[in-house]
Design an enzyme around this catalytic site. Structure first.
Site, PDB file in Angstrom:
ATOM      1  N   GLU A   1      34.602  31.968  33.303  1.00 51.73           N
ATOM      2  CA  GLU A   1      35.104  30.701  33.259  1.00 51.73           C
ATOM      3  C   GLU A   1      35.348  29.626  32.134  1.00 51.73           C
ATOM      4  OE1 GLU A   1      32.993  32.836  36.707  1.00 51.73           O
ATOM      5  OE2 GLU A   1      32.499  32.857  34.460  1.00 51.73           O
TER       6      GLU A   1
ATOM      7  N   ARG B   1      28.684  28.376  34.048  1.00 51.07           N
ATOM      8  CA  ARG B   1      28.945  29.191  32.887  1.00 51.07           C
ATOM      9  C   ARG B   1      29.903  29.047  31.127  1.00 51.07           C
ATOM     10  NH1 ARG B   1      28.070  34.443  35.175  1.00 51.07           N
ATOM     11  NH2 ARG B   1      30.474  35.246  34.263  1.00 51.07           N
TER      12      ARG B   1
ATOM     13  N   LYS C   1      35.467  51.507  45.810  1.00 49.32           N
ATOM     14  CA  LYS C   1      34.810  50.530  46.869  1.00 49.32           C
ATOM     15  C   LYS C   1      35.444  50.131  48.533  1.00 49.32           C
ATOM     16  CE  LYS C   1      34.306  45.630  46.428  1.00 49.32           C
ATOM     17  NZ  LYS C   1      34.904  43.889  46.008  1.00 49.32           N
TER      18      LYS C   1
END
Length: 784
Positions: free
Chosen positions: A482, A510, A396
């Protein structure tokens, strides 16, 4: 097999030279038992023996690190370092810096208007294109802000995918899609990049309405595999000429349960598709903050994928073993099959994905176009309908040293100096509401050892990184999960803990069933902290927290509150910590506090020494609001010259941080008319409503306005429902106006611009006051 295998397994405790000696004995033993058939040609026998030696030696190595290229392994926590496997170090090719810089001209990128222009490029030109594209992304984001390091990490993958596949006929689905900036540039939107995440500009995510090259819109995670499978099925049923559907998903997003639901289904239905697992070791934002799991990525799966250390030679061995396996006697086929499966499971764990029905390939250096492009071409040209998982190791922020050195890898940035990576941020007079919440929770947790914090891969965005540094053993990062976070909090509450489950408002959508089924129906005292309520600015419609008051307000037993300022936020955290009678919710927006001056001058606070006490907190009475100012202001004591008659009095009942705009509007309205009197009240709670306060406002005023940072169906609807049932509208002497976010999606812009578009800034509230008080003429719309 048993004596041979047992001998091999005994070697795990012997040094390499001993294993080598014993391996010769294993080969001799296998030959003596007739496992190398005389019917097999001598040349093939030698290959068989040599490959069997590799298999048995893999069995004899607990981690198979002895057969893993050194570039794949580091000494730190035995976790693979993606950076160590790249072919050009950190990927930066410019002059030594700082200052860092890229190419002065971009001739290859200039020649690419759509992906079809890439087909004629040579490998050398593709590599040059990748470098030019990386710096185009850097230059663009440095001027607008946005998600940076995710796009840098998939830069070579983006080039490879668009070179190998034919969009828009082929579908590339970017999970979350915050890594899509390079994709946007290559698909005809380069000239629009200066408008990225700006009012009227292009989105920071994929958006089907924006381009035919955006196969599927996103913003939330873990949706790509399901979407790709649906597209693959549709292409098959519609007899489309080509069926190439590629889902690109990160090691953070794949921690979400929906990914496994999709892979389970895709393997079962044998849906032709390629899942590219972009493994960069960055599960949470940021990864590495202290928590109960330590400072490693918040996912056992991340540790698992980091051990998928299949090198290309080992991959060749597997392919070759499968091809010659049928030539051997049946008992040897079974032996080799078991050896192959066990060796792969021991060395790589790749069988997890294969047990789900996928063909596993990798890991592959995601920055190596020489290797990546041929693999993708082979997968593209395969006639197999079996889904494939291609495991890439990437870095990244690859290619930009400041990103590689930053703790968050420069995931989401403001405008920044390209040469140094230093971000250009305006100075704030007050801390963020997120940090105020975190420090308020620390104060409560210092006195109460039963308080714990939970986040779903967003420790930085929710303040759990701050809480985790103080209480790492009481901080739980569950990854992008979640649903699990909410039900885990319910389990904690059932055993006597006080869980504060901290999730963005948009992401709690969610976990909705878990709030209803696991928390509310059992009346468990879970504390739900919803950051990013209301509109959020440049991230756009997928990230707005517009709907929580509506979708939570209809659930029985929930206590719902929303602070108007930083002092109220601290008070509400203290209130939640002491409230054990059921589940509670506190929602607040993205942004900062107002600071002492505004709180005193506009809100009427009487602060000791003119300063905010950063540790003071008051436990509020549940379901009780407050009046902030009466006609004439908070020090006017109801001036006789204002609002002498009921028709001249208007009340505003606000919930949340629109109280600031409501107070400004009241002051402005009274300045415009000396006879007008405006009362402003802070509801504090949506559930339970302060019905006494509502009755008082309804009795004393001719008009009542509710203001909220939420959609239709929220606070205003609850107040209207009560007014109707209580008969306060029956006589026709009370006008009511709810001011809410209109029934539409708000595209990328600043928060102020979005509230301006929604009609919820001070000037709009003032206009509503003046119209209801009949201080302005309202034009009559005539039919055309």
């Amino acid at each position: 097999l048993s004596p041979v295998a047992s001998l091999a397994l005994k070697l795990t405790h012997h040094p390499a030279w001993v294993r080598s000696e014993h391996l010769q004995r294993i080969n001799k033993s296998a030959h003596a038992k007739g496992h190398c058939s005389a019917a097999v040609p001598t040349k093939l026998k030698k290959k068989t023996m040599r490959l069997s030696s590799v298999a048995f030696l893999l069995l004899a190595s607990q981690t198979a690190e002895a057969f893993t290229p050194a570039s794949f392994v580091t000494k730190s926590n035995n976790v693979v370092s993606p950076l160590s496997m790249t072919h050009e170090g950190d990927g930066y090719t410019g002059p030594p810096g700082p200052p860092y810089s890229g190419p002065a001209v971009k001739p290859v990128l200039d020649s690419v208007k759509t992906p079809s222009d890439m087909k004629r490029l040579s490998m050398g030109e593709l590599k040059q294109l990748a470098n030019e594209l990386r710096w185009e992304v850097l230059e663009s984001v440095s001027k607008t802000g946005g998600h940076l390091s995710s796009s840098l990490g998939v830069n070579e993958l983006t080039v490879a995918l668009h070179y190998v596949f034919d969009m828009p006929e082929d579908d590339i689905i970017w999970d979350v899609s915050h890594q899509c900036y390079g994709h946007k540039i290559l698909t005809g939107r380069r000239e629009r990049m200066p408008s990225l995440r700006q009012l009227g500009g292009i989105s920071g995510f994929c958006k089907r309405s924006e381009s035919e090259y955006d196969s599927f819109g996103a913003g939330h995670s873990t949706t790509s595999i399901s979407a790709a499978q649906g597209m693959s099925i549709a292409k098959s049923l519609l007899n489309k000429r080509k069926n190439n559907c590629i889902a690109v998903i990160g090691d953070g997003a794949i921690t979400g349960g929906m990914a496994y639901e999709a892979m389970n289904s895709a393997g079962y239905l044998r849906s032709r598709m390629i899942v590219v697992l972009n493994d960069n070791g960055q599960v949470s934002l940021p990864t590495g903050t202290p928590s109960a799991g330590g400072t490693v990525p918040a996912s056992q799966l991340s540790e698992y994928t980091s051990r998928l250390l299949v090198s290309k030679p080992f991959q060749d061995f597997r392919d070759f073993a499968k091809s010659f396996n049928k030539l051997l006697p049946e008992d040897i086929q079974n032996v080799n099959k078991r050896i192959d499966e066990y060796a792969r499971g021991l060395a790589t764990g790749g069988t997890l994905f294969e047990e789900l029905g996928f063909y596993y390939v990798g890991p592959v250096d995601g920055h190596d176009l020489d290797n990546l492009i041929p693999i993708l071409e082979k997968l593209r040209d395969s006639d197999s309908s079996k889904p494939v998982l291609l495991h890439l190791k990437t870095v990244k922020g690859y290619g930009y040293p400041p990103a590689l050195q930053a703790s968050d890898k420069m995931h989401g940035v403001a405008k920044f100096d390209l040469g140094t990576g230093a971000q250009i941020k305006g100075k704030s007079v007050a801390p963020s509401l997120t940090s105020i919440f975190a420090n308020a929770l620390i104060d409560q947790a210092t006195e109460d050892r039963t308080i714990v914090g939970i986040t779903a891969a967003m420790p930085g965005g929710t303040g759990m990184d701050i809480f985790g540094r103080r209480f790492p053993k009481r901080t739980y990062d569950v990854g992008i999960a979640e649903q699990h976070a909410v039900t885990m909090a319910a389990g904690m509450a059932a055993e006597g803990l006080k869980p504060f489950c901290c999730i963005y408002s948009t992401f709690l959508q969610r976990g909705y069933d878990q709030v209803v089924h696991d928390v509310a129906t059992q009346n468990l005292p879970v504390r739900l902290i919803l950051d990013r309520a209301g509109v959020v600015g440049n991230d756009g419609p997928t990230h707005h927290g517009c709907y929580d008051l509506a979708y939570l307000g209809c659930i029985p037993k929930l206590t719902i509150m929303s602070p108007s300022d930083e002092i109220e936020l601290r008070n509400m955290i203290a209130t939640m910590a002491k409230f054990d009678d059921g589940p509670s919710v506190c929602r607040y927006p993205r942004g900062t506090g107002y600071g002492a001056d505004v709180l005193q001058d506009l809100f009427g606070y009487n602060l000791e020494n003119g300063e905010i006490d950063a540790h003071a907190a008051e436990v509020l009475p549940i379901g009780k609001g407050r009046i902030i100012r009466g006609p004439g202001g908070f020090n006017a004591n109801g001036q006789a010259s204002r609002g002498k008659e009921k028709k001249d009095r208007v009340a505003i009942l606000s919930i949340g941080t629109r109280l600031h705009e409501s107070l400004l509007a009241a002051n402005q309205a009274e300045e415009m008319d000396p006879t007008l009197g405006v009362t402003v009240a802070d509801a504090r709670f949506m559930k339970p409503l302060d019905v006494d306060l509502i009755r008082q406002l309804a009795d004393d005023h001719s008009a009542l306005i509710t203001v909220e940072e939420g959609s239709i169906g929220g606070f205003g609807d609850h107040v209207l429902h009560f007014l109707s049932l209580d008969g306060l509208l029956d006589e026709g002497n009370l006008k009511f106006r709810p001011m809410v976010l209109p029934d539409k999606y708000f595209e990328t812009a600043t928060q102020y611009e979005q509230y301006e578009e929604a009609g919820l800034n001070a000037e709009h509230i003032r206009g509503t006051i003046m119209r209801l008080a009949k201080r302005v003429d309202v034009p009559v719309l005539e039919e055309a």
